[in-house]
Design an enzyme around this catalytic site. Structure first.
Site, PDB file in Angstrom:
ATOM      1  N   GLU A  33       0.812  -1.238  -0.110  1.00 17.12           N
ATOM      2  CA  GLU A  33      -0.003   0.022   0.171  1.00 17.12           C
ATOM      3  C   GLU A  33       0.758   1.289   0.023  1.00 17.12           C
ATOM      4  O   GLU A  33       1.964   1.256   0.694  1.00 17.12           O
ATOM      5  CB  GLU A  33      -0.830  -0.246   1.228  1.00 17.12           C
ATOM      6  CG  GLU A  33      -2.497   0.310   1.075  1.00 17.12           C
ATOM      7  CD  GLU A  33      -3.151  -0.490   0.116  1.00 17.12           C
ATOM      8  OE1 GLU A  33      -2.947  -0.124  -1.136  1.00 17.12           O
ATOM      9  OE2 GLU A  33      -3.795  -1.527   0.460  1.00 17.12           O
ATOM     10  N   THR A  35       2.912   2.042  -2.144  1.00 16.15           N
ATOM     11  CA  THR A  35       3.973   1.903  -2.819  1.00 16.15           C
ATOM     12  C   THR A  35       4.174   2.268  -4.280  1.00 16.15           C
ATOM     13  O   THR A  35       5.287   2.251  -4.805  1.00 16.15           O
ATOM     14  CB  THR A  35       4.434   0.118  -2.700  1.00 16.15           C
ATOM     15  OG1 THR A  35       3.278  -0.544  -3.150  1.00 16.15           O
ATOM     16  CG2 THR A  35       4.951   0.025  -1.436  1.00 16.15           C
ATOM     17  N   GLY A 126     -16.420   5.610  -1.811  1.00 12.09           N
ATOM     18  CA  GLY A 126     -15.691   5.696  -0.741  1.00 12.09           C
ATOM     19  C   GLY A 126     -15.542   4.673   0.319  1.00 12.09           C
ATOM     20  O   GLY A 126     -15.119   4.760   1.438  1.00 12.09           O
ATOM     21  N   ALA A 127     -15.273   3.393  -0.302  1.00 11.77           N
ATOM     22  CA  ALA A 127     -15.005   2.305   0.278  1.00 11.77           C
ATOM     23  C   ALA A 127     -13.620   1.907   0.396  1.00 11.77           C
ATOM     24  O   ALA A 127     -13.238   0.882   0.820  1.00 11.77           O
ATOM     25  CB  ALA A 127     -15.988   0.941   0.176  1.00 11.77           C
ATOM     26  N   LEU A 129     -12.539   1.115  -2.933  1.00 12.98           N
ATOM     27  CA  LEU A 129     -12.491  -0.042  -3.806  1.00 12.98           C
ATOM     28  C   LEU A 129     -12.222   0.370  -5.172  1.00 12.98           C
ATOM     29  O   LEU A 129     -12.693  -0.114  -6.076  1.00 12.98           O
ATOM     30  CB  LEU A 129     -13.744  -1.146  -3.559  1.00 12.98           C
ATOM     31  CG  LEU A 129     -13.904  -1.656  -2.473  1.00 12.98           C
ATOM     32  CD1 LEU A 129     -15.258  -2.578  -2.215  1.00 12.98           C
ATOM     33  CD2 LEU A 129     -12.785  -2.849  -2.621  1.00 12.98           C
ATOM     34  N   SER A 130     -11.814   1.596  -5.428  1.00 13.77           N
ATOM     35  CA  SER A 130     -11.431   2.167  -6.504  1.00 13.77           C
ATOM     36  C   SER A 130     -12.704   2.372  -7.725  1.00 13.77           C
ATOM     37  O   SER A 130     -12.618   1.982  -8.687  1.00 13.77           O
ATOM     38  CB  SER A 130     -10.458   1.615  -7.054  1.00 13.77           C
ATOM     39  OG  SER A 130      -9.152   1.629  -6.546  1.00 13.77           O
ATOM     40  N   ASP A 176      -4.693   1.281  -9.307  1.00 11.81           N
ATOM     41  CA  ASP A 176      -6.022   1.051  -9.383  1.00 11.81           C
ATOM     42  C   ASP A 176      -6.554   1.088 -10.775  1.00 11.81           C
ATOM     43  O   ASP A 176      -7.208   0.130 -11.316  1.00 11.81           O
ATOM     44  CB  ASP A 176      -6.754   2.426  -8.621  1.00 11.81           C
ATOM     45  CG  ASP A 176      -6.640   2.608  -7.138  1.00 11.81           C
ATOM     46  OD1 ASP A 176      -5.787   1.605  -6.602  1.00 11.81           O
ATOM     47  OD2 ASP A 176      -6.842   3.467  -6.622  1.00 11.81           O
TER      48      ASP A 176
HETATM   49  C1  GLA Z   1      -5.116   4.860  -3.726  1.00 11.62           C
HETATM   50  C2  GLA Z   1      -4.424   5.410  -4.602  1.00 11.62           C
HETATM   51  C3  GLA Z   1      -3.470   4.475  -5.440  1.00 11.62           C
HETATM   52  C4  GLA Z   1      -2.707   3.758  -4.274  1.00 11.62           C
HETATM   53  C5  GLA Z   1      -3.548   3.461  -2.952  1.00 11.62           C
HETATM   54  C6  GLA Z   1      -2.577   3.171  -1.763  1.00 11.62           C
HETATM   55  O1  GLA Z   1      -6.172   3.727  -3.887  1.00 11.62           O
HETATM   56  O2  GLA Z   1      -5.448   5.651  -6.132  1.00 11.62           O
HETATM   57  O3  GLA Z   1      -2.929   4.732  -6.287  1.00 11.62           O
HETATM   58  O4  GLA Z   1      -1.905   4.835  -3.881  1.00 11.62           O
HETATM   59  O5  GLA Z   1      -4.394   4.573  -2.638  1.00 11.62           O
HETATM   60  O6  GLA Z   1      -2.075   2.110  -1.920  1.00 11.62           O
END
Ligand code: GLA
Length: 389
Positions: A33, A35, A126-127, A129-130, A176
């Site tokens: 995370e 990274t 907002g969870a 999960l992108s 993501d």
């Molecule tokens: C969000 C960002 C990603 C990543 C994560 C943390 O999801 O969109 O690019 O940096 O946080 O790992």
């Protein structure tokens, strides 16, 4: 909502049937995370929830609507009308993503053409999960495929990321969007975020389940400390680079290098970098353990990541720490905050034999403490962006 229903909604709005249906998913991340923007590795997978859209190319019709995008969001029940020549972004927040994707296409190809589109999503907002990457990836994939622009999926991922940077204001990494485009059923993606080289890692932990518990604390990355975390990392990397010019990103640094630079950076930048350097290694260790089906070690690394995200990177909150403690209490193998943090879900690797007691106990404890019922999502690792009709 199935494909036939979506076509009917499209026809109600635009009088004709759509040309095609596309979908792109949200993602989970097992470990690694914060990274990605440090040039390191991540281990995400696409999920069975996403954005689905019905689209019709109108850009061949020069007289009528070649220059217009008409987008209807079924979730917000709103229509946005944009002209391709329009300079200012549309008012609706959701439409900014579409506008951003189109503008980023324009930087890479000669001319973007208009379209009509209806879309909806089932990624919880907002969870962590992108949902936004799913939206960007669905539009980028659909436009590229429908109009034959010929861009690679990596380039489409960069279009989504640049949309976040330039039109949403989140200086995110590539994880993501990459996961949403490259996802493969039953596989995680071990992605090197510097080179974008990636391998699929089959993920079928016999006897275990992956489950998300949503704290329902809204994670909100715009104008928030996410961008500051990134700045801290860049400041630490720059200080290290003075002695070690080969260090492009924190991914290239080690603890000894960070120690040498300690006096030149703030205490805050130091602990942020300490987390990232540890996290890059934890991901590699977890990958080694995965190959050996050693889920106990994977789980232990997940707990270590949570501790680092909470104490050093400071992207947790009391609700997420409580969920992490619950996981320990109910004998969960591994648990941690997932995604950017500041709310959202924990991801939990739990033995099947402990699953029921964990879910019942964690939900009841959380409800007793915060008077909110957390949501539970079983993870199904699924395919990435694709045409489905
Ligand atoms: C969000 C960002 C990603 C990543 C994560 C943390 O999801 O969109 O690019 O940096 O946080 O790992």
């Amino acid at each position: 909502m199935d494909i036939e229903q979506l076509k009917i909604v499209f026809k109600e709005h635009f009088a004709e049937l759509p040309d095609a249906i596309y979908t792109a998913p949200g993602r989970i991340n097992l470990i690694g995370e914060h990274t990605d923007y440090n040039g390191g590795f991540v281990l995400p997978g696409a999920i069975d929830k996403g954005i689905t859209l019905a689209i019709k190319a109108t850009g061949y019709d020069r007289i009528r609507v070649a220059d217009i995008i008409r987008a209807f969001s079924m979730d917000y029940i709103e229509l946005s009308d944009m002209r391709l020549a329009q300079v200012e972004a549309p008012a609706q927040p959701w439409a900014k993503y579409i506008y951003g994707v189109v503008r980023e296409f324009e930087k890479r190809i000669e001319r973007v053409r208009g379209f009509d589109v209806v879309f909806y999503g089932d990624v919880p907002l907002g969870a962590g999960l992108s949902s936004s990457a799913a939206l960007e990836s669905a539009f980028a994939f659909a436009l590229n495929d429908m109009y034959g622009y010929g861009l690679s999926k990596s380039e489409l991922a960069k279009i989504g990321q640049a949309t976040e940077h330039n039109y949403v204001g989140v200086k995110c990494g590539i994880m993501d969007q990459f996961a949403s485009l490259f996802g493969k059923q039953g596989n995680l993606i071990r992605l090197d975020c510097r080179s974008l080289e990636h391998q699929y890692v089959p993920f079928n932990p016999v006897g275990y389940k992956l489950v998300l518990i949503d704290s329902r604390v809204k994670h909100e990355l715009v104008n928030n400390p996410y961008n500051r975390r990134r700045e801290s990392c860049e400041a630490a990397a720059a200080a290290i680079r003075k002695r070690h010019p080969e260090v492009e990103f924190l991914r290239d640094a080690n603890f000894a290098m960070l120690e040498e630079a300690k006096a030149e950076i703030s205490a805050e930048d130091y602990i942020r970098a300490e987390f990232v350097i540890g996290e890059v290694q934890r991901l590699l260790d977890a990958c080694d353990a995965l190959v050996k089906d050693d889920y106990e070690t994977v789980g232990q690394k997940m707990y270590e990541t949570h501790a680092g995200l909470s104490k050093l990177y400071e992207v947790s909150c009391k609700e997420l720490d409580f969920l992490n403690d619950s996981a320990k209490k109910y004998g969960v193998t591994g648990s941690r905050i997932m995604g950017g943090g500041f709310g959202g879900c924990t991801i939990n690797l739990v033995k099947e034999s402990k699953y029921d007691a964990f879910i019942a106990g964690a939900v009841a404890d959380y409800k007793a403490k915060f008077s909110i019922e957390p949501k539970v999502y079983d993870v199904v690792i699924s395919d990435g962006a694709r045409k489905i009709g």
